[in-house]
Design a protein around this motif. Structure first.
Motif, short mmCIF file in Angstrom:
data_model
loop_
_atom_site.label_atom_id
_atom_site.label_comp_id
_atom_site.label_asym_id
_atom_site.label_seq_id
_atom_site.Cartn_x
_atom_site.Cartn_y
_atom_site.Cartn_z
N PHE A 144 -9.08 6.68 2.19
CA PHE A 144 -7.67 6.49 1.83
C PHE A 144 -6.90 7.74 2.26
O PHE A 144 -7.22 8.85 1.82
CB PHE A 144 -7.52 6.32 0.32
CG PHE A 144 -7.99 5.01 -0.24
CD1 PHE A 144 -7.08 4.09 -0.72
CD2 PHE A 144 -9.34 4.71 -0.29
CE1 PHE A 144 -7.51 2.88 -1.26
CE2 PHE A 144 -9.77 3.50 -0.82
CZ PHE A 144 -8.86 2.58 -1.30
N LEU A 145 -5.87 7.57 3.10
CA LEU A 145 -4.96 8.68 3.38
C LEU A 145 -4.21 8.99 2.08
O LEU A 145 -3.74 8.08 1.40
CB LEU A 145 -3.96 8.30 4.46
CG LEU A 145 -4.50 8.17 5.88
CD1 LEU A 145 -3.42 7.59 6.78
CD2 LEU A 145 -4.93 9.53 6.40
N HIS A 146 -4.07 10.28 1.76
CA HIS A 146 -3.40 10.65 0.51
C HIS A 146 -2.42 11.79 0.76
O HIS A 146 -2.81 12.96 0.82
CB HIS A 146 -4.45 11.08 -0.53
CG HIS A 146 -3.86 11.35 -1.87
ND1 HIS A 146 -4.56 11.94 -2.88
CD2 HIS A 146 -2.62 11.12 -2.38
CE1 HIS A 146 -3.78 12.07 -3.95
NE2 HIS A 146 -2.61 11.58 -3.66
N PRO A 147 -1.13 11.47 0.91
CA PRO A 147 -0.13 12.54 1.04
C PRO A 147 -0.01 13.29 -0.28
O PRO A 147 0.11 12.69 -1.34
CB PRO A 147 1.16 11.79 1.37
CG PRO A 147 0.76 10.39 1.70
CD PRO A 147 -0.54 10.14 1.01
N ASP A 167 5.63 11.48 -0.85
CA ASP A 167 5.14 10.15 -1.18
C ASP A 167 4.92 9.27 0.05
O ASP A 167 4.38 8.17 -0.07
CB ASP A 167 6.12 9.43 -2.11
CG ASP A 167 6.16 10.06 -3.49
OD1 ASP A 167 5.15 10.65 -3.91
OD2 ASP A 167 7.21 9.96 -4.16
N SER A 168 5.35 9.73 1.21
CA SER A 168 5.30 8.88 2.39
C SER A 168 4.79 9.62 3.61
O SER A 168 5.15 10.78 3.84
CB SER A 168 6.70 8.33 2.68
OG SER A 168 6.73 7.64 3.91
N LEU A 169 3.99 8.93 4.40
CA LEU A 169 3.54 9.50 5.67
C LEU A 169 4.71 9.71 6.63
O LEU A 169 4.69 10.63 7.44
CB LEU A 169 2.52 8.57 6.33
CG LEU A 169 1.13 8.52 5.72
CD1 LEU A 169 0.33 7.41 6.38
CD2 LEU A 169 0.42 9.85 5.87
N ARG A 170 5.70 8.85 6.54
CA ARG A 170 6.82 8.92 7.48
C ARG A 170 7.50 10.29 7.47
O ARG A 170 7.89 10.82 8.50
CB ARG A 170 7.86 7.85 7.16
CG ARG A 170 7.37 6.43 7.37
CD ARG A 170 8.44 5.45 6.91
NE ARG A 170 7.98 4.09 7.00
CZ ARG A 170 8.02 3.36 8.10
NH1 ARG A 170 8.51 3.89 9.20
NH2 ARG A 170 7.60 2.12 8.10
N SER A 171 7.64 10.86 6.28
CA SER A 171 8.32 12.16 6.20
C SER A 171 7.46 13.30 6.71
O SER A 171 7.96 14.40 6.96
CB SER A 171 8.76 12.43 4.75
OG SER A 171 7.63 12.48 3.90
N ASP A 206 -5.34 21.77 2.61
CA ASP A 206 -5.42 20.44 2.01
C ASP A 206 -4.30 20.19 1.01
O ASP A 206 -4.43 19.37 0.12
CB ASP A 206 -6.79 20.24 1.35
CG ASP A 206 -7.11 21.32 0.34
OD1 ASP A 206 -6.21 22.09 -0.01
OD2 ASP A 206 -8.26 21.37 -0.10
N ALA A 207 -3.20 20.92 1.13
CA ALA A 207 -2.09 20.77 0.18
C ALA A 207 -1.00 19.85 0.71
O ALA A 207 0.03 19.69 0.06
CB ALA A 207 -1.50 22.13 -0.16
N VAL A 208 -1.19 19.25 1.88
CA VAL A 208 -0.16 18.41 2.49
C VAL A 208 -0.62 16.96 2.59
O VAL A 208 0.06 16.04 2.14
CB VAL A 208 0.23 18.94 3.88
CG1 VAL A 208 1.26 18.03 4.54
CG2 VAL A 208 0.76 20.37 3.78
N LEU A 209 -1.79 16.76 3.17
CA LEU A 209 -2.31 15.41 3.42
C LEU A 209 -3.82 15.50 3.53
O LEU A 209 -4.34 16.35 4.23
CB LEU A 209 -1.71 14.85 4.72
CG LEU A 209 -2.17 13.49 5.20
CD1 LEU A 209 -1.75 12.39 4.23
CD2 LEU A 209 -1.57 13.20 6.59
N VAL A 210 -4.53 14.65 2.82
CA VAL A 210 -5.99 14.63 2.87
C VAL A 210 -6.46 13.19 3.04
O VAL A 210 -5.67 12.24 2.97
CB VAL A 210 -6.63 15.24 1.59
CG1 VAL A 210 -6.29 16.71 1.44
CG2 VAL A 210 -6.22 14.45 0.35
#
Length: 202
Positions: free
Chosen positions: A74-77, A81-85, A177-181
């Protein structure tokens, strides 16, 4: 899995079904997400290379970015809350290295809870199972597939989740790992091994 990734901003899915026996096609077709999914059947014994090569050859032109995920990933931003940003951080790069955090599936899932709500234990932060892998790729720069997501080749440079250039594989382990994992969920056998080591983070 599809609902979660739709929630964080994924538009379309290309899923490779390697001989599942749980009526995957029927479940997807009967869901509200059927129109966003292209499901491709492959034999269970097909080479691991096959999905990557097929995606590059036949589906890449319909996508701008691709997240190469295994089942249970699972991608976890974390920073939004959104990958787009997050995508503007990666302008000028062909691939993004993300840290994979391994969660342990308990013997019994909590009643009424999804997988992500039932699994609260994970291996220790310094476990070698929490590898850093190539996960997000700019599709126009994908050149082919290897034996695993980490060996899919791209034309340009790679960065970490924060958007900082990462040059050599030796630097991969320092990806923040504080942005997206990527949260990975593993079976019960993994739990038995980790519990014996008393290295669970909760």
């Amino acid at each position: 899995w599809i609902a979660f990734h739709r929630l964080i901003g994924v538009d379309r899915f290309v899923l490779y079904d390697r001989g599942s026996r749980d009526n995957t096609a029927g479940l997807i077709a009967g869901s509200r997400f059927g129109r966003q999914v292209t499901l491709i059947g492959q034999p269970r014994d097909a080479p691991q290379l096959a999905p990557y090569a097929d995606f590059v050859a036949n589906h890449a032109s319909r996508h701008s970015w691709a997240a190469v995920l295994d089942p249970g990933d699972f991608l976890h931003p974390l920073a939004t809350d959104s990958l787009r940003s997050l995508l503007p951080r990666y302008d000028g790069f062909s691939a993004v290295l993300l840290r994979r955090m391994v969660f342990v599936i308990p013997a019994q899932l909590r009643p009424g809870q999804l997988l992500t709500g039932s699994c609260i234990d994970r291996v220790a932060d310094d476990s070698p199972r929490n590898a850093t892998v190539v996960t997000l790729m700019r599709v126009r720069d994908m050149q082919g597939g290897g034996g695993s997501p980490s060996t899919v080749t791209v034309a340009g440079d790679a960065c970490d989740a924060a958007g900082q250039r990462v040059a050599a594989p030796a630097e991969w382990d320092q990806a923040p790992d504080a942005v997206l994992v990527v949260n990975r969920y593993r079976r019960i056998a993994e739990r038995q091994e980790v519990v014996a080591d008393r290295r669970i983070a909760r």
